[in-house]
Design a protein around this motif. Structure first.
Motif, PDB file in Angstrom:
ATOM      1  N   HIS A 156       0.905  -0.935  -0.152  1.00  0.00           N
ATOM      2  CA  HIS A 156       0.098  -0.243   0.194  1.00  0.00           C
ATOM      3  C   HIS A 156       1.164   1.522   0.098  1.00  0.00           C
ATOM      4  N   LEU A 157       0.089   2.235  -0.420  1.00  0.00           N
ATOM      5  CA  LEU A 157       0.843   3.408   0.185  1.00  0.00           C
ATOM      6  C   LEU A 157       0.211   4.305   1.108  1.00  0.00           C
ATOM      7  N   ALA A 158       1.241   4.416   2.083  1.00  0.00           N
ATOM      8  CA  ALA A 158       0.962   5.280   3.740  1.00  0.00           C
ATOM      9  C   ALA A 158       1.054   7.250   2.818  1.00  0.00           C
ATOM     10  N   LEU A 159       0.184   7.762   3.430  1.00  0.00           N
ATOM     11  CA  LEU A 159       0.466   9.426   4.051  1.00  0.00           C
ATOM     12  C   LEU A 159       1.415   8.978   5.054  1.00  0.00           C
ATOM     13  N   VAL A 160       2.990   9.881   4.968  1.00  0.00           N
ATOM     14  CA  VAL A 160       3.789   9.870   6.888  1.00  0.00           C
ATOM     15  C   VAL A 160       3.227  11.724   7.308  1.00  0.00           C
ATOM     16  N   ILE A 161       2.904  11.767   8.124  1.00  0.00           N
ATOM     17  CA  ILE A 161       2.839  13.351   8.767  1.00  0.00           C
ATOM     18  C   ILE A 161       3.771  12.893   9.560  1.00  0.00           C
TER      19      ILE A 161
ATOM     20  N   GLU B 145       5.260  22.164  18.704  1.00  0.00           N
ATOM     21  CA  GLU B 145       3.071  21.716  18.417  1.00  0.00           C
ATOM     22  C   GLU B 145       3.042  20.539  18.248  1.00  0.00           C
ATOM     23  N   VAL B 146       1.674  20.568  19.025  1.00  0.00           N
ATOM     24  CA  VAL B 146       0.944  19.199  18.122  1.00  0.00           C
ATOM     25  C   VAL B 146       0.134  19.983  16.994  1.00  0.00           C
ATOM     26  N   TRP B 147       0.114  18.762  16.598  1.00  0.00           N
ATOM     27  CA  TRP B 147      -0.206  19.441  14.710  1.00  0.00           C
ATOM     28  C   TRP B 147      -1.381  18.810  14.765  1.00  0.00           C
ATOM     29  N   GLN B 148      -2.494  19.508  14.608  1.00  0.00           N
ATOM     30  CA  GLN B 148      -3.801  19.398  14.001  1.00  0.00           C
ATOM     31  C   GLN B 148      -4.326  19.503  12.818  1.00  0.00           C
ATOM     32  N   ASP B 149      -4.831  18.715  12.457  1.00  0.00           N
ATOM     33  CA  ASP B 149      -5.434  19.145  10.893  1.00  0.00           C
ATOM     34  C   ASP B 149      -6.794  18.126  10.322  1.00  0.00           C
ATOM     35  N   THR B 150      -7.376  18.865   9.259  1.00  0.00           N
ATOM     36  CA  THR B 150      -7.691  17.798   8.647  1.00  0.00           C
ATOM     37  C   THR B 150      -7.782  17.974   7.400  1.00  0.00           C
ATOM     38  N   ILE B 151      -6.734  16.735   6.688  1.00  0.00           N
ATOM     39  CA  ILE B 151      -6.318  16.173   5.935  1.00  0.00           C
ATOM     40  C   ILE B 151      -6.549  15.616   4.690  1.00  0.00           C
ATOM     41  N   THR B 152      -6.874  16.081   3.619  1.00  0.00           N
ATOM     42  CA  THR B 152      -8.097  15.727   2.026  1.00  0.00           C
ATOM     43  C   THR B 152      -6.640  14.801   1.306  1.00  0.00           C
ATOM     44  N   VAL B 153      -7.129  13.794   1.528  1.00  0.00           N
ATOM     45  CA  VAL B 153      -6.359  12.898   0.584  1.00  0.00           C
ATOM     46  C   VAL B 153      -6.967  12.581  -0.783  1.00  0.00           C
ATOM     47  N   GLN B 154      -6.740  12.393  -1.998  1.00  0.00           N
ATOM     48  CA  GLN B 154      -7.737  12.710  -3.306  1.00  0.00           C
ATOM     49  C   GLN B 154      -6.806  12.139  -4.417  1.00  0.00           C
ATOM     50  N   ARG B 155      -7.639  10.820  -5.083  1.00  0.00           N
ATOM     51  CA  ARG B 155      -6.815  10.434  -6.272  1.00  0.00           C
ATOM     52  C   ARG B 155      -7.188  11.325  -7.699  1.00  0.00           C
ATOM     53  N   TYR B 156      -6.806  11.915  -8.935  1.00  0.00           N
ATOM     54  CA  TYR B 156      -6.974  12.040  -9.592  1.00  0.00           C
ATOM     55  C   TYR B 156      -6.568  11.560 -10.868  1.00  0.00           C
ATOM     56  N   SER B 157      -7.275  12.202 -11.928  1.00  0.00           N
ATOM     57  CA  SER B 157      -6.671  11.422 -12.882  1.00  0.00           C
ATOM     58  C   SER B 157      -6.161  13.342 -13.665  1.00  0.00           C
ATOM     59  N   PHE B 158      -5.534  13.438 -14.310  1.00  0.00           N
ATOM     60  CA  PHE B 158      -4.289  13.962 -15.143  1.00  0.00           C
ATOM     61  C   PHE B 158      -5.876  15.124 -15.172  1.00  0.00           C
TER      62      PHE B 158
ATOM     63  N   GLU C  80     -11.458   9.765  -2.798  1.00  0.00           N
ATOM     64  CA  GLU C  80     -10.638  10.236  -2.012  1.00  0.00           C
ATOM     65  C   GLU C  80     -11.565  10.060  -0.259  1.00  0.00           C
ATOM     66  N   GLN C  81     -10.718  10.592   0.023  1.00  0.00           N
ATOM     67  CA  GLN C  81     -11.016  10.241   2.053  1.00  0.00           C
ATOM     68  C   GLN C  81     -10.463  11.712   2.906  1.00  0.00           C
ATOM     69  N   THR C  82     -11.419  12.171   4.254  1.00  0.00           N
ATOM     70  CA  THR C  82     -10.395  13.033   4.997  1.00  0.00           C
ATOM     71  C   THR C  82      -9.657  12.513   6.143  1.00  0.00           C
ATOM     72  N   TYR C  83      -8.205  12.905   6.470  1.00  0.00           N
ATOM     73  CA  TYR C  83      -8.967  12.574   7.624  1.00  0.00           C
ATOM     74  C   TYR C  83      -8.378  13.423   8.934  1.00  0.00           C
TER      75      TYR C  83
ATOM     76  N   ASN D   9       6.262  11.076  14.524  1.00  0.00           N
ATOM     77  CA  ASN D   9       5.709  10.890  12.797  1.00  0.00           C
ATOM     78  C   ASN D   9       4.533   9.748  12.992  1.00  0.00           C
ATOM     79  N   HIS D  10       3.649  10.486  12.323  1.00  0.00           N
ATOM     80  CA  HIS D  10       2.145   9.558  11.992  1.00  0.00           C
ATOM     81  C   HIS D  10       1.363   8.853  10.928  1.00  0.00           C
ATOM     82  N   GLN D  11       1.560   7.221  10.488  1.00  0.00           N
ATOM     83  CA  GLN D  11       1.357   7.066   9.385  1.00  0.00           C
ATOM     84  C   GLN D  11       0.180   6.673   9.564  1.00  0.00           C
ATOM     85  N   LEU D  12      -0.252   7.296   7.924  1.00  0.00           N
ATOM     86  CA  LEU D  12      -1.949   6.688   7.679  1.00  0.00           C
ATOM     87  C   LEU D  12      -1.393   5.923   6.537  1.00  0.00           C
ATOM     88  N   ILE D  13      -1.573   4.609   6.868  1.00  0.00           N
ATOM     89  CA  ILE D  13      -1.965   3.330   5.436  1.00  0.00           C
ATOM     90  C   ILE D  13      -3.326   3.694   4.314  1.00  0.00           C
TER      91      ILE D  13
END
Ligand code: BMA
Length: 830
Positions: free
Chosen positions: A650-655, A661-674, A681-684, A693-697
């Motif tokens: 798989h791929l992971a998003l590593v933050i 400081e604590v990093w608190q956020d909403t991350i949008t991950v999207q798969r696009y066509s060119f 898409e997913q939001t986390y 570090n934090h890893q999202l598979i």
């Protein structure tokens, strides 16, 4: 009392040198012969075209620098009259009134000579004769027998002389072997006693609330100086007295701590010493100090052994680069230039520079600025890529040099490591040195430098600077029983990516610390144009190749590029593609290694700077201009980094949160066509603790259906303050990029213009080469990727505002799409 030595002249005693026939030149001191000849228009600038070839005679010629000075009766009445030379380059014999007073053999030491027996009342002459360094070092090599040296094919016997090695030529540097008085020189008259050296050592207790200051002083006294006293004064950054008295060891409570950038402030205290005889001031000495504790954690663990800098009890992930001399003629590097360069590192989000062992111990300004700006310094002792003789007089020279430099640099809080050498332990183990050494001498074992790195230097550091870590070499795994490149131990260099394979090999390694890895690219376009006069410029024209010093350099540049892109012939597209490949390579390595913190605790890429205009591994070129890599570094070294990395199938998003400081956020991950459609898409919601570090598979929805026409983008923030991470499913040459289409709008601003670029198609890694129109422009950002309909505004500092047509006609704007669709391509798209 100092007596300045001004009005220097230089000539050669060699009557066969045509350029200098019957000539005596006014000389600059500090300086060197090359810069003197340049100032008198007797040589062409060796940085331009192939002029380097025409100035080789300088280092095979002997030179005399001379001056005159007045000695008064008052000077003669004083107890001592001394000549102080803070740096002579290198093999010097000194004469006063034609009497020899001393000989010196080491560029990296300072000297002080008693000259009273030689001077006379009134006019005196001082002449310093410098032996030709090339000739001298060859003779030493012949006398002792050759030793392995990575640059011996070019006959660079730098391992037989204590002199800046790289000015014998390096794989990024020309051979401009200097001669001259490279540091201040003056006479000093004094009475009774003077302060010879001061080493203030600071010990902080466990919880950093108390410091013990030990001021180690060496005095030079001429009489049994009864009544000589020392007064110590320590003041805080705001000028309040922190300690005043005569004790040389004292404690201070709650000092303000000095931190590297990104961890806190850089408060600097001032330590003043006054040496008095009764009430009469004999001498004074002043330095700045910082209170900080440094530990290099190299303890054994489950994986191997750590390599982690712990500053003020906090592990610090090191983000930085290697530093080489900023000019082949080091006296041209003044404080303003150092500041510029170190600011470029700091603005690039770096927290450490490694001063590499083939250069010099830098001038005081370098370390002062690093103290002020919070840039940590790793200092190599000056041994690089060669076996070094340990026989006398080398052993004593190295000992004296190390004692002088360790003492000189000991007050600097930014200095956090003494390192024994660059690549010599690796060379011994893996570059056939052992066989070569054995072959040379059957009867007794030939020395190669081991005694310096494992015995002499650690002992000197331990004796003089015991609070600062020492490490025998870069790379080194903690023991000669382990290969110096062992992945799990100590610090490692990763060079196979550039020399043998491709940067994708970085992901095969998870070292504990990477102190060198790099990828070449040509300098900025303006620098190419300014240093090479051939027109039209071509990637392989003779002068361009002359400004490429690595063995098979351009071949490697192209072979590495061909892994990712077709290799363009057009100079503009070639220049962009190779610069892009460099930036991508470093991004690839650093993002991978940061994603594996804390197993890996630092990356220092090769190299921040250059010493002349050249195709090299540098981020900032020899004329101080930023390459695209610099802009990439600012992103991959940012405190907060998001990166997409492969993890198993798989791929992971590593933050990566390298902030307090604590990093608190909403991350949008999207798969696009060119073409810009969102395919998945997913939001986390994330909450990543400080320095973690934090890893999202990423789930199966992020697998590509069409590898050549889809991408992933993860982003946080709002439209005008977006931070993102991109992932493409294949190398560029196999991607189906559209032909780049975009609209440009130019708005004049006070110092230049704003360039708004609106993408009509996907555009990957856009670079704006404003320097093609005007050399000294500065662009706010580079390597911008846009989806169709997105816009980005570049701010350009420039003296004039160009038209859109001019930008297009001069290939100012280039992106990865242009490399794939370039008409000049050699057909090798596979
Ligand atoms: C490493 C460095 C330098 C060299 C660089 C690029 O070996 O230590 O000696 O310039 O690689 O080849």
């Amino acid at each position: 009392m100092q007596i300045a030595l001004t009005d220097w002249y230089v000539r050669t005693p060699d009557t066969t040198i045509e350029t200098m026939l019957n000539k005596t030149l006014k000389a600059s001191v500090p300086g060197c012969v090359h810069t003197d000849l340049l100032a008198h228009n007797l040589i062409e600038d060796p940085y331009l075209d192939q002029n380097e070839h025409d100035v080789q005679w300088i280092s095979s010629t002997d030179w005399n620098y001379s001056t005159t000075f007045e000695v008064t009766a008052k000077h003669l009445e004083m107890d001592r009259l001394e000549l102080v030379c803070l740096g002579l380059d290198t093999i010097a014999t000194l004469f006063i009134n034609d009497q020899e007073i001393a000989k010196t053999y080491n560029m990296h030491r300072a000297y002080r000579f008693d000259v009273k027996p030689y001077v006379q009342l009134g006019q005196n002459t001082l002449t310093i004769h410098f032996a030709a360094p090339q000739t001298w070092s060859e003779a030493q090599r012949d006398k002792l027998g050759d030793l392995p040296n990575a640059y011996s094919v070019d006959n660079a016997p730098y391992n037989f002389i204590r002199k800046m090695a790289c000015n014998y030529g390096w794989d990024w540097g020309p051979r401009l072997t200097t001669v001259g008085i490279w540091q201040p020189i003056y006479l000093e008259a004094w009475n009774t006693a003077r302060i010879e050296s001061v080493r203030p050592l600071i010990n902080l207790n466990e919880d950093l609330s108390k410091a013990q200051v030990d001021i180690n002083i060496s005095l030079d006294k001429v009489v049994k100086a009864d009544g000589v006293t020392l007064e110590v004064h320590l003041s805080s950054p705001t000028g309040e007295t922190f300690y005043a008295g005569s004790a040389l060891t004292f404690e201070v409570d709650n000092p303000e701590l000095w931190f590297p950038v990104g961890y806190g402030e850089q408060p600097l205290y001032t330590l003043k010493l006054e040496l008095k005889h009764g009430t009469h001031l004999l001498d004074e000495w002043e330095t700045r100090l910082g209170f900080r504790k440094v530990v290099l954690d190299t303890s054994l663990d489950d994986i191997g052994s750590a390599f982690c800098f712990i500053i003020n009890n906090k592990p610090v992930f090191i983000k930085g680069a290697n530093w080489i001399p900023d000019d082949c003629f080091p006296t041209r590097v003044d404080k303003a230039r150092y500041r510029n360069r170190i600011m470029q590192a700091r603005d690039d989000k770096m927290n450490m520079l490694r001063i590499w062992g083939g250069g010099i111990y830098e001038q005081d300004d370098f370390y002062d600025l690093c103290d002020e700006l919070g840039i940590l310094v790793w200092q190599d002792f000056l041994f690089a890529c060669a076996a070094y003789p340990e026989e006398e007089p080398y052993w004593s020279e190295v000992a004296a040099e190390a004692r002088y430099q360790v003492t000189r640099l000991s007050p600097h809080p930014s200095l956090v490591l003494w390192n024994g050498n660059n690549e010599n332990l690796w060379g011994y183990v893996s570059w056939d040195w052992q066989r070569q050494l054995e072959q040379q001498d059957d009867s007794s074992e030939r020395t190669w430098g081991r005694g310096y790195y494992l015995d002499l230097l650690p002992n000197i550091v331990n004796e003089l600077d015991s609070n600062r870590p020492y490490w025998p070499g870069s790379p080194y795994s903690g023991s000669l029983d382990l290969h110096p490149l062992a992945d799990n131990y100590g610090c490692k260099h990763v060079w196979d990516a550039w020399n043998q394979t491709d940067y994708s090999v970085y992901r095969a390694y998870i070292p504990r610390f990477v102190s060198e890895f790099g990828h070449q690219a040509p300098p900025s376009f303006a620098t190419l144009l300014e240093s090479i006069s051939e027109r039209p410029l071509k990637p392989d024209s003779p002068a361009v190749l002359h400004h490429q010093k690595a063995i098979n350099g351009n071949d490697k540049l192209h072979t590495r590029l061909a892994e990712h892109f077709p290799v363009p012939k057009d100079i503009h597209v070639w220049h962009y593609a190779t610069q892009l490949n460099q930036a991508r390579a470093m991004d690839y390595g650093v993002s991978h290694w940061r994603s594996y913190a804390p197993t890996c605790m630092g990356t220092l890429y090769w190299q921040l700077n250059d010493c002349w205009p050249v195709t090299s591994w540098a981020a900032v070129d020899g004329y101080g201009r930023k390459k695209p890599l610099w802009y990439a570094s600012r992103r991959f070294y940012a405190d907060k980094l998001m990166t997409v990395q492969p993890r198993g199938s798989h791929l992971a998003l590593v933050i990566v949160n390298d902030s307090d400081e604590v990093w608190q956020d909403t991350i949008t991950v999207q798969r696009y066509s060119f073409s810009g459609e969102v395919l998945y898409e997913q939001t986390y919601s994330i909450e990543v603790s400080a320095r973690q570090n934090h890893q999202l598979i990423l789930d199966d929805g992020f697998h590509a259906h069409k590898k050549d026409a889809e991408l992933i983008r993860a982003w946080v923030g709002s439209a005008d303050d977006i931070s993102d991470a991109w992932w493409f499913f294949d190398v560029d040459k196999r991607l189906n990029y559209p032909v780049a289409e975009y609209q440009l709008d130019i708005t004049p601003t006070e110092g230049g213009y704003k360039l708004e670029l609106t993408a009509q198609t996907l555009l990957r890694d856009v670079v704006v080469y404003a320097d093609k129109l005007e050399p000294n422009t500065e662009v706010s950002d580079q390597l911008i990727t846009l989806l169709p309909q997105e816009s980005f505004t570049f701010t350009v500092r420039a003296a004039r505002v160009p038209t859109v047509d001019e930008l297009r006609a001069n290939q100012v704007i280039l992106c990865a799409n242009d490399v794939i669709h370039d008409n000049s391509l050699v057909a090798q798209n596979s």
